[in-house]
Design a protein around this motif. Structure first.
Motif, PDB file in Angstrom:
ATOM      1  N   PHE A   4      27.860 -52.148 -37.846  1.00  0.00           N
ATOM      2  CA  PHE A   4      29.150 -51.487 -38.018  1.00  0.00           C
ATOM      3  C   PHE A   4      28.910 -50.012 -38.262  1.00  0.00           C
ATOM      4  CE2 PHE A   4      32.413 -49.808 -40.891  1.00  0.00           C
ATOM      5  CZ  PHE A   4      33.519 -49.954 -40.069  1.00  0.00           C
ATOM      6  N   THR A  17      29.515 -50.028 -32.968  1.00  0.00           N
ATOM      7  CA  THR A  17      29.659 -51.308 -33.644  1.00  0.00           C
ATOM      8  C   THR A  17      29.268 -52.375 -32.633  1.00  0.00           C
ATOM      9  OG1 THR A  17      31.399 -50.529 -35.116  1.00  0.00           O
ATOM     10  CG2 THR A  17      31.305 -52.895 -34.725  1.00  0.00           C
ATOM     11  N   CYS A  22      36.359 -55.320 -37.379  1.00  0.00           N
ATOM     12  CA  CYS A  22      35.449 -55.924 -38.359  1.00  0.00           C
ATOM     13  C   CYS A  22      36.206 -56.474 -39.563  1.00  0.00           C
ATOM     14  CB  CYS A  22      34.387 -54.919 -38.780  1.00  0.00           C
ATOM     15  SG  CYS A  22      33.192 -54.625 -37.463  1.00  0.00           S
TER      16      CYS A  22
END
Length: 120
Positions: free
Chosen positions: A103, A89, A65
């Motif tokens: 997330f 996620t 991420c």
């Protein structure tokens, strides 16, 4: 946070920042190579509309991420501090690239299962 836990966290943060600063890894993979691989591999072999499950510690989704969102080093460290191992996620891969949808979802590790939650 206890003094011992804070000391461990400080050491971990320092080590992570050191890894990110080193342009060349002396043994193993550089942070840049790891984060680029983390961002590319989960979606590389998936076709359109397909799903995949990747089971890992919290470091990989943090790197993934962070790379997708172009976060600075401090942002990576901040995310890594709170990422739960075995969290979920979710990503969307489309024509314009890959985007995080969720997330660190760890709703499956609450209530009677909260003792199963680990970090780092």
């Amino acid at each position: 946070m206890s003094q011992q836990a804070q000391s461990v966290q400080d050491l971990f943060d320092h080590a992570l920042l050191g890894w990110m600063r080193d342009a060349e890894a002396t043994d193993g993979e550089t942070w840049t190579a790891f984060s680029e691989r983390a961002a590319a591999e989960p979606t590389a072999s998936l076709g359109r509309g397909r799903d995949a499950a990747v089971v890992t510690s919290g470091g990989l989704p943090t790197a993934l991420c962070s790379a997708l969102l172009s976060l600075p080093r401090e942002g990576v460290v901040s995310l890594n501090r709170v990422t739960v191992d075995a969290s979920v996620t979710a990503l969307a891969a489309g024509a314009s690239g890959t985007t995080p949808l969720t997330f660190d979802d760890h709703a499956h590790l609450v209530g009677d299962r909260s003792h199963m939650r680990t970090y780092r």
